[in-house]
Design an enzyme around this catalytic site. Structure first.
Site, PDB file in Angstrom:
ATOM      1  N   SER A  23      -0.654  -9.715  11.620  1.00  0.00           N
ATOM      2  CA  SER A  23      -1.088  -9.170  10.334  1.00  0.00           C
ATOM      3  C   SER A  23      -1.328  -7.671  10.367  1.00  0.00           C
ATOM      4  O   SER A  23      -1.202  -6.995   9.332  1.00  0.00           O
ATOM      5  CB  SER A  23      -2.373  -9.867   9.871  1.00  0.00           C
ATOM      6  OG  SER A  23      -3.410  -9.693  10.821  1.00  0.00           O
ATOM      7  N   GLU A 192     -16.377  -1.418  -1.207  1.00  0.00           N
ATOM      8  CA  GLU A 192     -17.578  -1.719  -1.976  1.00  0.00           C
ATOM      9  C   GLU A 192     -17.230  -2.676  -3.121  1.00  0.00           C
ATOM     10  O   GLU A 192     -16.126  -2.626  -3.659  1.00  0.00           O
ATOM     11  CB  GLU A 192     -18.182  -0.435  -2.551  1.00  0.00           C
ATOM     12  CG  GLU A 192     -18.740   0.515  -1.521  1.00  0.00           C
ATOM     13  CD  GLU A 192     -19.909  -0.077  -0.769  1.00  0.00           C
ATOM     14  OE1 GLU A 192     -20.688  -0.837  -1.392  1.00  0.00           O
ATOM     15  OE2 GLU A 192     -20.046   0.219   0.436  1.00  0.00           O
ATOM     16  N   HIS A 208      -8.143  -5.414   9.635  1.00  0.00           N
ATOM     17  CA  HIS A 208      -7.014  -4.949   8.838  1.00  0.00           C
ATOM     18  C   HIS A 208      -7.279  -3.565   8.248  1.00  0.00           C
ATOM     19  O   HIS A 208      -8.416  -3.115   8.178  1.00  0.00           O
ATOM     20  CB  HIS A 208      -6.699  -5.971   7.756  1.00  0.00           C
ATOM     21  CG  HIS A 208      -6.384  -7.320   8.322  1.00  0.00           C
ATOM     22  ND1 HIS A 208      -7.293  -8.370   8.299  1.00  0.00           N
ATOM     23  CD2 HIS A 208      -5.293  -7.767   8.974  1.00  0.00           C
ATOM     24  CE1 HIS A 208      -6.758  -9.410   8.905  1.00  0.00           C
ATOM     25  NE2 HIS A 208      -5.545  -9.075   9.325  1.00  0.00           N
TER      26      HIS A 208
END
Length: 239
Positions: A23, A192, A208
């Site tokens: 990934s 956020e 990631h």
């Protein structure tokens, strides 16, 4: 920025780089933005003489990528003089998942050797890449290794098989150390709540990348190509 390719469409006049990985390397569509893998940013660092075909897939280990037929898919496309970049390690460490787990100095190395042997059989050029680091810091704010023995096992295999190894684990850990715990949040998928429509509740993902981080990691891969003097690929890097 040039888009990387994810299909078998080929331009025989160009140097072709195939990516096999997990990934952290993968390409993501707009529904997951700003999540990005370093593989989807790599093509933008080369001139028009290079095409990158990104076959990386989230969640895969060196073993499961093979078992699902993904290595065979790449090998069917490989031609003489192509490159096969190989980055695995994140999911190889999942000891409770027998479909993905490999042991660093035995099954991990034997799995990676299948990529190397397959590429060499097609007269292509394999390049090993140690797994990019996660965002992890100790209580003193020092970036730490989250991949155990996997990077060392890959380096050992590279020496045994005379295959270049880009130490992306070491390079990314040094970068994270330079930036520190707070600034690395701009690279990693820390969001956020309400800042992204695709992540309304925010995110605290230490594995990631956002686009900024994916570009930075792709630049480290380019740095490795330059340091190892991988030719002719190095000659196509945009300065």
């Amino acid at each position: 920025m040039k888009a990387e390719r994810t299909s078998a469409i080929r331009d025989k006049a160009k140097v072709t780089v195939f990516l096999a990985g997990d990934s952290t390397v993968s390409t993501y569509n707009d529904s997951l933005a700003p999540r990005a893998g370093w593989g989807q940013m790599l093509n933008g660092r080369f001139d028009d003489g290079v095409v990158v075909i990104n076959e990386a897939k989230p969640g895969r280990s060196s073993k499961s990528f093979i078992d699902e037929g993904r290595l065979k898919r790449i090998l069917r496309q490989l031609d003489e003089g192509d490159y096969l970049f190989i980055q695995f390690g994140h999911n190889d460490a999942k000891i409770k998942d027998p479909a993905r787990y490999t042991e660093p100095y035995s099954t991990y190395k034997s799995s990676l050797k299948q990529y190397i042997d397959g590429a060499k059989a097609k007269k292509a050029i394999p390049v090993l890449i140690t797994p990019v680091e996660r965002r992890r810091f100790n209580e003193n704010g020092a970036a730490i290794n989250s991949h155990g023995e996997y990077p060392a096992a890959m380096k050992e295999l590279g020496k045994e098989e005379n295959v270049p190894v880009i130490d992306l684990e070491g390079k990314s850990r040094a970068l994270f150390q330079e930036l520190g715990p707070e600034k690395t949040k701009r690279m990693i998928l820390w969001l956020e709540p309400g800042s992204s429509p695709n992540y309304p509740d925010g995110a605290k993902d230490n594995t990631h990348f956002q686009e900024e981080g994916a570009i930075a990691i792709a630049n480290l891969v380019i740095e490795g190509i330059e340091e190892l003097d991988i030719l002719p690929l190095r000659n196509h890097i945009i300065k």
